[in-house]
Design a protein around this motif. Sequence first.
Motif, PDB file in Angstrom:
ATOM      1  N   ASN A 130      -5.698   7.891  -8.097  1.00 42.59           N
ATOM      2  CA  ASN A 130      -6.162   7.559  -6.808  1.00 42.59           C
ATOM      3  C   ASN A 130      -5.820   5.790  -6.827  1.00 42.59           C
ATOM      4  O   ASN A 130      -5.468   5.244  -7.734  1.00 42.59           O
ATOM      5  CB  ASN A 130      -7.552   7.887  -6.451  1.00 42.59           C
ATOM      6  N   ARG A 131      -6.158   5.196  -5.664  1.00 43.66           N
ATOM      7  CA  ARG A 131      -5.863   4.075  -5.363  1.00 43.66           C
ATOM      8  C   ARG A 131      -6.703   2.992  -6.351  1.00 43.66           C
ATOM      9  O   ARG A 131      -6.236   2.131  -7.012  1.00 43.66           O
ATOM     10  CB  ARG A 131      -6.162   3.534  -4.011  1.00 43.66           C
TER      11      ARG A 131
ATOM     12  N   ASP B   3       0.435   4.190  -2.679  1.00 43.45           N
ATOM     13  CA  ASP B   3       0.528   5.381  -2.330  1.00 43.45           C
ATOM     14  C   ASP B   3       1.513   6.524  -3.077  1.00 43.45           C
ATOM     15  O   ASP B   3       1.513   7.510  -3.471  1.00 43.45           O
ATOM     16  CB  ASP B   3       0.226   5.541  -0.958  1.00 43.45           C
TER      17      ASP B   3
ATOM     18  N   LEU C 270       0.890  -1.296  -0.042  1.00 43.84           N
ATOM     19  CA  LEU C 270      -0.171  -0.131  -0.179  1.00 43.84           C
ATOM     20  C   LEU C 270       0.983   1.342  -0.053  1.00 43.84           C
ATOM     21  O   LEU C 270       0.572   2.170  -0.447  1.00 43.84           O
ATOM     22  CB  LEU C 270      -1.016   0.157   1.283  1.00 43.84           C
ATOM     23  N   GLU C 271       1.904   1.132   0.830  1.00 44.44           N
ATOM     24  CA  GLU C 271       3.006   2.313   0.685  1.00 44.44           C
ATOM     25  C   GLU C 271       3.624   2.643  -0.484  1.00 44.44           C
ATOM     26  O   GLU C 271       3.647   3.808  -1.135  1.00 44.44           O
ATOM     27  CB  GLU C 271       3.886   2.164   1.778  1.00 44.44           C
TER      28      GLU C 271
ATOM     29  N   ILE D  47       0.949   6.860  -6.550  1.00 44.62           N
ATOM     30  CA  ILE D  47      -0.267   7.948  -6.614  1.00 44.62           C
ATOM     31  C   ILE D  47       0.460   9.304  -6.535  1.00 44.62           C
ATOM     32  O   ILE D  47       0.193  10.224  -7.279  1.00 44.62           O
ATOM     33  CB  ILE D  47      -1.332   7.822  -5.943  1.00 44.62           C
ATOM     34  N   SER D  48       1.165   9.498  -5.608  1.00 46.61           N
ATOM     35  CA  SER D  48       1.867  10.802  -5.219  1.00 46.61           C
ATOM     36  C   SER D  48       2.872  10.984  -6.340  1.00 46.61           C
ATOM     37  O   SER D  48       2.969  12.554  -6.666  1.00 46.61           O
ATOM     38  CB  SER D  48       2.950  10.615  -4.123  1.00 46.61           C
TER      39      SER D  48
END
Length: 105
Positions: free
Chosen positions: A50-51, A40, A36-37, A43-44
């Motif tokens: 988004n996810r 994210d 998940l990190e 996405i950043s």
Amino acid sequence: MDRPPLRTNVQIASQNGMLIGMASVQIAVRIPVDLLEVVDALISNGVAENRADLVRGALERFVLENERVRVDQAIIDGYQRIPVTADEEATAMAALRRSIAEEPW
């Protein structure tokens, strides 16, 4: 290996000639925190909005890649069932040599 950017379901639907606005379902998936990190961070970095877009795009790429593998295997199977003849191979090699000779390198 360079990979093409993730595509949205709208892009894939357009490519495949499907109607835009097709029905969809929501699924829940558990993933490790470290994954998940990474998601994210992607996405950043602007890889996806988004996810949901990232996961959808990854699933679409996975499905397309598996289809390519299936087609590749079908081609291999066909050549194994009906091998290339010596004449076909000679013709292909001659065409290859002509193509290389025509290159301006």
